[in-house]
Design a protein around this motif. Sequence first.
Motif, PDB file in Angstrom:
ATOM      1  N   VAL A  19      74.669  63.690  68.135  1.00  0.00           N
ATOM      2  CA  VAL A  19      74.019  64.146  66.901  1.00  0.00           C
ATOM      3  C   VAL A  19      73.965  63.030  65.869  1.00  0.00           C
ATOM      4  O   VAL A  19      73.039  62.974  65.053  1.00  0.00           O
ATOM      5  N   MET A  20      74.927  62.108  65.922  1.00  0.00           N
ATOM      6  CA  MET A  20      74.907  60.993  64.972  1.00  0.00           C
ATOM      7  C   MET A  20      73.730  60.059  65.236  1.00  0.00           C
ATOM      8  O   MET A  20      73.181  59.462  64.304  1.00  0.00           O
ATOM      9  N   ARG A  21      73.316  59.947  66.491  1.00  0.00           N
ATOM     10  CA  ARG A  21      72.151  59.107  66.798  1.00  0.00           C
ATOM     11  C   ARG A  21      70.914  59.605  66.068  1.00  0.00           C
ATOM     12  O   ARG A  21      70.078  58.808  65.627  1.00  0.00           O
ATOM     13  N   GLU A  22      70.787  60.916  65.932  1.00  0.00           N
ATOM     14  CA  GLU A  22      69.623  61.466  65.240  1.00  0.00           C
ATOM     15  C   GLU A  22      69.693  61.189  63.746  1.00  0.00           C
ATOM     16  O   GLU A  22      68.670  60.989  63.090  1.00  0.00           O
ATOM     17  N   VAL A  23      70.908  61.173  63.185  1.00  0.00           N
ATOM     18  CA  VAL A  23      71.051  60.807  61.767  1.00  0.00           C
ATOM     19  C   VAL A  23      70.674  59.351  61.553  1.00  0.00           C
ATOM     20  O   VAL A  23      70.015  59.006  60.561  1.00  0.00           O
ATOM     21  N   ARG A  24      71.082  58.492  62.479  1.00  0.00           N
ATOM     22  CA  ARG A  24      70.742  57.072  62.343  1.00  0.00           C
ATOM     23  C   ARG A  24      69.231  56.882  62.314  1.00  0.00           C
ATOM     24  O   ARG A  24      68.713  55.989  61.631  1.00  0.00           O
ATOM     25  N   ARG A  25      68.499  57.742  63.015  1.00  0.00           N
ATOM     26  CA  ARG A  25      67.041  57.661  62.980  1.00  0.00           C
ATOM     27  C   ARG A  25      66.513  58.033  61.594  1.00  0.00           C
ATOM     28  O   ARG A  25      65.549  57.443  61.095  1.00  0.00           O
ATOM     29  N   VAL A  26      67.159  59.009  60.956  1.00  0.00           N
ATOM     30  CA  VAL A  26      66.759  59.389  59.602  1.00  0.00           C
ATOM     31  C   VAL A  26      67.083  58.258  58.623  1.00  0.00           C
ATOM     32  O   VAL A  26      66.287  57.944  57.731  1.00  0.00           O
ATOM     33  N   VAL A  27      68.249  57.639  58.800  1.00  0.00           N
ATOM     34  CA  VAL A  27      68.622  56.501  57.948  1.00  0.00           C
ATOM     35  C   VAL A  27      67.603  55.375  58.107  1.00  0.00           C
ATOM     36  O   VAL A  27      67.148  54.779  57.117  1.00  0.00           O
ATOM     37  N   ASP A  28      67.242  55.069  59.347  1.00  0.00           N
ATOM     38  CA  ASP A  28      66.251  54.015  59.593  1.00  0.00           C
ATOM     39  C   ASP A  28      64.906  54.377  58.965  1.00  0.00           C
ATOM     40  O   ASP A  28      64.208  53.512  58.418  1.00  0.00           O
ATOM     41  N   TRP A  29      64.540  55.662  59.042  1.00  0.00           N
ATOM     42  CA  TRP A  29      63.274  56.098  58.436  1.00  0.00           C
ATOM     43  C   TRP A  29      63.319  55.871  56.924  1.00  0.00           C
ATOM     44  O   TRP A  29      62.332  55.398  56.342  1.00  0.00           O
ATOM     45  N   ALA A 301      72.756  69.591  72.088  1.00  0.00           N
ATOM     46  CA  ALA A 301      73.408  69.925  70.824  1.00  0.00           C
ATOM     47  C   ALA A 301      72.409  69.939  69.678  1.00  0.00           C
ATOM     48  O   ALA A 301      71.423  69.200  69.662  1.00  0.00           O
ATOM     49  N   ASN A 302      72.680  70.773  68.701  1.00  0.00           N
ATOM     50  CA  ASN A 302      71.840  70.876  67.508  1.00  0.00           C
ATOM     51  C   ASN A 302      72.247  69.777  66.522  1.00  0.00           C
ATOM     52  O   ASN A 302      73.367  69.781  66.029  1.00  0.00           O
TER      53      ASN A 302
END
Length: 370
Positions: A19-29, A301-302
């Motif tokens: 799930v942290m990988r998806e947050v990193r994508r938001v940070v990069d965005w 996972a959500n």
Amino acid sequence: MPSNKSLLVLPGDGIGPEVMREVRRVVDWMDRRRRVTFDVKEGLVGGAALDAAGHPCPDKTVEAALAADAVLFGSVGGPKWDSLPFDRRPELGILRLRKDLGLFANLRPAQVWDPLVDASSLKPDLVRGLDIMIVRESTGGIYFGEPRGIGTRPDGVRHGFDTEDYGEDEITRVARVAFDLARKRRNKLTSVEKANVMQSGRFWREVVTNVGKAEFPDVELSHMYADNCAMQLASRPKQFDVILASNLFGDLLSDLAAAVTGSLGMLPSATLGAELPGGRRHALYEPIHGSAPDIAGKGIANPSAQILSFAMLLRYSFGMEEDARLVESAVERVLGGGLRTADIMAPGAARVGTSTLGEAIIRELDKLAA
């Protein structure tokens, strides 16, 4: 362009890294599309830290957390480490961070998103529009009180014991956080304890009352026994705005409130320290869900709670209200569009995995920012 904002990312164990990988994508965005730049470092905590460094929260992790503007935490624990002695369990990693960073006020929102009204176990009319904030004291009480342990009584009977212990200063500072939040919301605070059977509960009620009278006379303050509060959360949850509770009762009540909303996978949290010189404060943000070892590595996972924890980070650590609302809106729009992970699946919805839901959130961010 504002100066870089430093983040320490601690993915931890189980579904934490996924799930942290998806947050990193938001940070990069946000680095690409918004007027903000993040300096992100990653560290070890929990079982991952035990395996690599022999401790659930190594000194190096604590030092990095103290230096960061904010900490984004995943989850810790799993069956691999269940047989370890108590003083080496992965869960001690988060306790050390709270203690060493002075993170005494745990903020746990319990919000029912419109697309997920039917996910709650309660009737839709009881939860539609639900928006509660639970403030849990997180560095004192029975989880930290002394004496504690397992021993033998004078009569030879073995026993286990823990101590509920709160100083007036500990109650006062977390009460101020709760009153301040209530003042910014619907001006209503419910303080929870067991003043009918616990001396610490009587003292808690006295101190909170005094803080309210002296500093927040405009906030409507009520008191409720913890067992009654649990019953009321399960029967009439919308009567509450901000709930203030001790470490133990806050832990229990926030999980109950999470169940009322329909899924732990949707609920973020923030844990804040005292304001430092210059206005900065240590803070850690994490989803309420655990490491979920039964689904770890399956890509199902959500990631929503972890992403919404980042939105709380934007709001409370950096004052970026517009950006926080942008992230929250993107999550809500994806859910409204019918995409679901397994934990929030509904008839007629499209079941997707972790990365697909993360991609959809990024697409919604693009639309919202266009």
